[in-house]
Motif scaffolding. Sequence first.
Motif, PDB file in Angstrom:
ATOM      1  N   ILE A 107      -5.448  -0.500  21.003  1.00 31.59           N
ATOM      2  CA  ILE A 107      -4.969   0.634  20.209  1.00 31.59           C
ATOM      3  C   ILE A 107      -5.439   1.952  20.811  1.00 31.59           C
ATOM      4  CG2 ILE A 107      -5.186   1.799  17.970  1.00 31.59           C
ATOM      5  CD1 ILE A 107      -5.296  -1.038  16.713  1.00 31.59           C
ATOM      6  N   ALA A 108      -6.707   2.012  21.173  1.00 32.06           N
ATOM      7  CA  ALA A 108      -7.258   3.255  21.720  1.00 32.06           C
ATOM      8  C   ALA A 108      -6.574   3.660  23.017  1.00 32.06           C
ATOM      9  CB  ALA A 108      -8.757   3.103  21.940  1.00 32.06           C
ATOM     10  N   SER A 109      -6.078   2.700  23.768  1.00 30.26           N
ATOM     11  CA  SER A 109      -5.446   3.005  25.056  1.00 30.26           C
ATOM     12  C   SER A 109      -4.002   3.476  24.898  1.00 30.26           C
ATOM     13  CB  SER A 109      -5.476   1.771  25.973  1.00 30.26           C
ATOM     14  OG  SER A 109      -4.570   0.772  25.518  1.00 30.26           O
ATOM     15  N   ARG A 110      -3.406   3.289  23.699  1.00 25.72           N
ATOM     16  CA  ARG A 110      -1.975   3.575  23.547  1.00 25.72           C
ATOM     17  C   ARG A 110      -1.623   4.517  22.409  1.00 25.72           C
ATOM     18  NH1 ARG A 110       1.502  -0.537  22.328  1.00 25.72           N
ATOM     19  NH2 ARG A 110      -0.016  -1.963  21.407  1.00 25.72           N
ATOM     20  N   LEU A 111      -2.571   4.853  21.536  1.00 29.28           N
ATOM     21  CA  LEU A 111      -2.223   5.612  20.331  1.00 29.28           C
ATOM     22  C   LEU A 111      -2.237   7.119  20.563  1.00 29.28           C
ATOM     23  CD1 LEU A 111      -3.102   4.800  16.721  1.00 29.28           C
ATOM     24  CD2 LEU A 111      -3.637   7.096  17.524  1.00 29.28           C
ATOM     25  N   VAL A 112      -1.266   7.778  19.950  1.00 30.78           N
ATOM     26  CA  VAL A 112      -1.184   9.243  19.954  1.00 30.78           C
ATOM     27  C   VAL A 112      -0.949   9.719  18.523  1.00 30.78           C
ATOM     28  CG1 VAL A 112       0.120  11.271  20.718  1.00 30.78           C
ATOM     29  CG2 VAL A 112      -0.335   9.401  22.324  1.00 30.78           C
ATOM     30  N   ASN A 113      -1.766  10.681  18.075  1.00 33.96           N
ATOM     31  CA  ASN A 113      -1.552  11.336  16.782  1.00 33.96           C
ATOM     32  C   ASN A 113      -0.595  12.504  16.954  1.00 33.96           C
ATOM     33  OD1 ASN A 113      -4.859  10.535  16.018  1.00 33.96           O
ATOM     34  ND2 ASN A 113      -3.167   9.973  14.687  1.00 33.96           N
ATOM     35  N   LEU A 114       0.317  12.632  16.017  1.00 31.35           N
ATOM     36  CA  LEU A 114       1.374  13.648  16.079  1.00 31.35           C
ATOM     37  C   LEU A 114       1.152  14.721  14.996  1.00 31.35           C
ATOM     38  CD1 LEU A 114       4.258  11.041  16.257  1.00 31.35           C
ATOM     39  CD2 LEU A 114       3.339  12.343  18.195  1.00 31.35           C
ATOM     40  N   PRO A 115       1.718  15.913  15.167  1.00 28.70           N
ATOM     41  CA  PRO A 115       1.589  16.959  14.146  1.00 28.70           C
ATOM     42  C   PRO A 115       1.976  16.421  12.770  1.00 28.70           C
ATOM     43  CG  PRO A 115       2.525  17.906  16.113  1.00 28.70           C
ATOM     44  CD  PRO A 115       2.451  16.416  16.354  1.00 28.70           C
ATOM     45  N   GLN A 124      -0.316   4.600  30.474  1.00 27.02           N
ATOM     46  CA  GLN A 124       0.274   5.605  31.352  1.00 27.02           C
ATOM     47  C   GLN A 124       1.239   6.500  30.580  1.00 27.02           C
ATOM     48  OE1 GLN A 124       2.303   3.972  34.761  1.00 27.02           O
ATOM     49  NE2 GLN A 124       2.769   5.971  35.633  1.00 27.02           N
ATOM     50  N   ARG A 125       2.055   5.901  29.729  1.00 28.35           N
ATOM     51  CA  ARG A 125       3.000   6.699  28.948  1.00 28.35           C
ATOM     52  C   ARG A 125       2.281   7.462  27.830  1.00 28.35           C
ATOM     53  NH1 ARG A 125       8.153   2.779  28.145  1.00 28.35           N
ATOM     54  NH2 ARG A 125       9.072   4.639  27.211  1.00 28.35           N
ATOM     55  N   ARG A 126       1.186   6.919  27.330  1.00 31.18           N
ATOM     56  CA  ARG A 126       0.369   7.677  26.374  1.00 31.18           C
ATOM     57  C   ARG A 126      -0.155   8.945  27.020  1.00 31.18           C
ATOM     58  NH1 ARG A 126      -5.909   7.221  25.029  1.00 31.18           N
ATOM     59  NH2 ARG A 126      -5.787   8.023  27.146  1.00 31.18           N
ATOM     60  N   ASP A 127      -0.719   8.814  28.213  1.00 30.15           N
ATOM     61  CA  ASP A 127      -1.292   9.971  28.894  1.00 30.15           C
ATOM     62  C   ASP A 127      -0.220  11.007  29.212  1.00 30.15           C
ATOM     63  OD1 ASP A 127      -3.695   8.671  28.750  1.00 30.15           O
ATOM     64  OD2 ASP A 127      -3.717   8.020  30.845  1.00 30.15           O
ATOM     65  N   CYS A 142       0.846  -1.205   0.000  1.00 27.78           N
ATOM     66  CA  CYS A 142       0.000   0.000   0.000  1.00 27.78           C
ATOM     67  C   CYS A 142       0.874   1.246   0.000  1.00 27.78           C
ATOM     68  CB  CYS A 142      -0.905   0.032   1.239  1.00 27.78           C
ATOM     69  SG  CYS A 142      -2.124  -1.295   1.289  1.00 27.78           S
ATOM     70  N   SER A 143       0.299   2.322  -0.477  1.00 33.17           N
ATOM     71  CA  SER A 143       0.926   3.639  -0.394  1.00 33.17           C
ATOM     72  C   SER A 143      -0.054   4.562   0.313  1.00 33.17           C
ATOM     73  CB  SER A 143       1.253   4.169  -1.796  1.00 33.17           C
ATOM     74  OG  SER A 143       1.789   5.483  -1.717  1.00 33.17           O
ATOM     75  N   ALA A 144       0.246   4.899   1.553  1.00 32.23           N
ATOM     76  CA  ALA A 144      -0.647   5.739   2.355  1.00 32.23           C
ATOM     77  C   ALA A 144      -0.356   7.213   2.115  1.00 32.23           C
ATOM     78  CB  ALA A 144      -0.501   5.416   3.836  1.00 32.23           C
ATOM     79  N   ASN A 145      -1.360   8.038   2.361  1.00 32.93           N
ATOM     80  CA  ASN A 145      -1.142   9.484   2.252  1.00 32.93           C
ATOM     81  C   ASN A 145      -0.549  10.066   3.528  1.00 32.93           C
ATOM     82  OD1 ASN A 145      -3.290   9.537   4.056  1.00 32.93           O
ATOM     83  ND2 ASN A 145      -4.676  10.676   2.719  1.00 32.93           N
ATOM     84  N   PHE A 146      -0.445   9.242   4.588  1.00 32.85           N
ATOM     85  CA  PHE A 146       0.062   9.680   5.887  1.00 32.85           C
ATOM     86  C   PHE A 146      -0.645  10.961   6.333  1.00 32.85           C
ATOM     87  CE2 PHE A 146       3.603   6.981   4.473  1.00 32.85           C
ATOM     88  CZ  PHE A 146       3.723   6.160   5.578  1.00 32.85           C
ATOM     89  N   TRP A 147      -1.987  10.928   6.239  1.00 34.90           N
ATOM     90  CA  TRP A 147      -2.761  12.103   6.631  1.00 34.90           C
ATOM     91  C   TRP A 147      -2.445  12.510   8.065  1.00 34.90           C
ATOM     92  CZ3 TRP A 147      -7.495  11.890   9.834  1.00 34.90           C
ATOM     93  CH2 TRP A 147      -7.995  13.185  10.084  1.00 34.90           C
ATOM     94  N   LEU A 148      -2.608  11.587   8.990  1.00 36.20           N
ATOM     95  CA  LEU A 148      -2.197  11.831  10.376  1.00 36.20           C
ATOM     96  C   LEU A 148      -1.192  10.764  10.775  1.00 36.20           C
ATOM     97  CD1 LEU A 148      -5.309  12.804  12.556  1.00 36.20           C
ATOM     98  CD2 LEU A 148      -3.504  14.281  11.659  1.00 36.20           C
ATOM     99  N   ASN A 149      -0.026  11.202  11.204  1.00 36.31           N
ATOM    100  CA  ASN A 149       0.959  10.262  11.723  1.00 36.31           C
ATOM    101  C   ASN A 149       0.585   9.863  13.146  1.00 36.31           C
ATOM    102  OD1 ASN A 149       3.099  10.108   9.576  1.00 36.31           O
ATOM    103  ND2 ASN A 149       2.974  12.326   9.841  1.00 36.31           N
ATOM    104  N   ALA A 150       0.881   8.623  13.474  1.00 34.13           N
ATOM    105  CA  ALA A 150       0.492   8.107  14.782  1.00 34.13           C
ATOM    106  C   ALA A 150       1.575   7.196  15.329  1.00 34.13           C
ATOM    107  CB  ALA A 150      -0.828   7.345  14.689  1.00 34.13           C
ATOM    108  N   VAL A 151       1.625   7.113  16.636  1.00 36.38           N
ATOM    109  CA  VAL A 151       2.572   6.244  17.313  1.00 36.38           C
ATOM    110  C   VAL A 151       1.833   5.509  18.432  1.00 36.38           C
ATOM    111  CG1 VAL A 151       3.317   8.045  18.937  1.00 36.38           C
ATOM    112  CG2 VAL A 151       4.861   6.153  18.382  1.00 36.38           C
ATOM    113  N   LEU A 152       2.204   4.243  18.633  1.00 32.56           N
ATOM    114  CA  LEU A 152       1.664   3.462  19.745  1.00 32.56           C
ATOM    115  C   LEU A 152       2.652   3.518  20.896  1.00 32.56           C
ATOM    116  CD1 LEU A 152       0.174   0.262  18.059  1.00 32.56           C
ATOM    117  CD2 LEU A 152      -1.092   2.052  19.258  1.00 32.56           C
ATOM    118  N   CYS A 153       2.210   4.023  22.027  1.00 29.75           N
ATOM    119  CA  CYS A 153       3.042   4.085  23.220  1.00 29.75           C
ATOM    120  C   CYS A 153       3.100   2.705  23.885  1.00 29.75           C
ATOM    121  CB  CYS A 153       2.483   5.112  24.197  1.00 29.75           C
ATOM    122  SG  CYS A 153       2.354   6.778  23.500  1.00 29.75           S
TER     123      CYS A 153
END
Length: 381
Positions: free
Chosen positions: A366-374, A323-326, A308-319
């Motif tokens: 995923i919902a408990s650990r994901l953070v969207n980045l600029p 606790q570290r996500r928050d 696949c080739s994504a548009n990387f609309w929103l970059n995201a990282v899994l913490c």
Amino acid sequence: MNEKIIAFIRQLYQTNASIPLHAPYFSGKERQYLSDTLDSTFVSSVGKYVDQFEQQIQTFTGCTKAVATVNGTAALHSALYMAGVKAGDLVITQPLTFVATCNALYHMGAEPVFVDVSLDTLSLCPQALLQFLQQQAATDAAGCFLKSTGQRIKAVMPMHTFGHPAALDELLQICQQWQLILVEDAAESLGSFYKGRHTGTIGQFAALSFNGNKIITTGGGGMLLCANAADGAHAKHLTTTAKVAHRWEFYHDEPGFNYRLPNLNAALGCAQMESLPYFLQQKRKVAMHYKAFFAATDYQFIDEPAQCSANFWLNAVLCPDQQRRDALLQSTNDAGVMTRPVWQLMHHLPAFKQALRGDLRCAEDIASRLVNLPSSVTEAL
């Protein structure tokens, strides 16, 4: 670690000012086309830019017919309506999505059924879908139905989360086996390709969004993509109040929707489409910088699925954990670097907490650990 992440993002965008999650970028002919629209006085749903914008989307995506709508939710509603979804029907979708996916169903009187997502795509998991159908559904001459209530299951609606394509081949095969219509919520995935084909062109219908935070924007707007020319012509008729063309008479041959995109918004979209290849190039550069930065950490960068080739609309990282996500959300936002968690899972919201659902353990994790980045386009690169 959080201070290192903040410093990296500031270096990436080369600013000490506040950094938004995703800002629109206007570097082309936006002002020229908007001025032209004002001069023409055709600022509403009749004007050359509406047709031109539809043609640009058709050419770029390779869809058979594109129909411009006032927003992405209107495009979703139109897609589901064209798919034959009616009050009382069930539509299988994912809990990890923006609320518009389910709002469109709610206002049709249909009900969502939540099936888990895959960590590989953040979208509807084919294995979870097949397991749900094998355990709880059956088919007859009229199609697929829920064994416990007899309710019709009319469609499957995956969402290409943050622009990462869902596993469309597998989902389409399951839909064909179970007499279900595949409707793609492609709101976030303009510029994303699945095995060489643009998202939104594999299912029978799809919806794009051009909200202010999307990869291109019309201020507010959406697009219905149709795989069949006759469906596309009917959809355009329906979304233009089902008015039969006449020099002066007002005759509407069926109930329709006043969903046509205004020319003013379409003019903005036409200019933005001219810059889309540049946006995709720059956003991929941003994503690759994030990928390299997080490679040496215990944070998992969400990369595009295989083939696949994504548009990387929103970059995201899994913490590593919640606790570290928050802590990351707290420290970045305190520092003026906008980050966000994923949306509240749909079955946690009051309107949809009673919806039928399968085992959603992957979505919950995923919902408990994901953070969207600029993720804005930047000339700093």
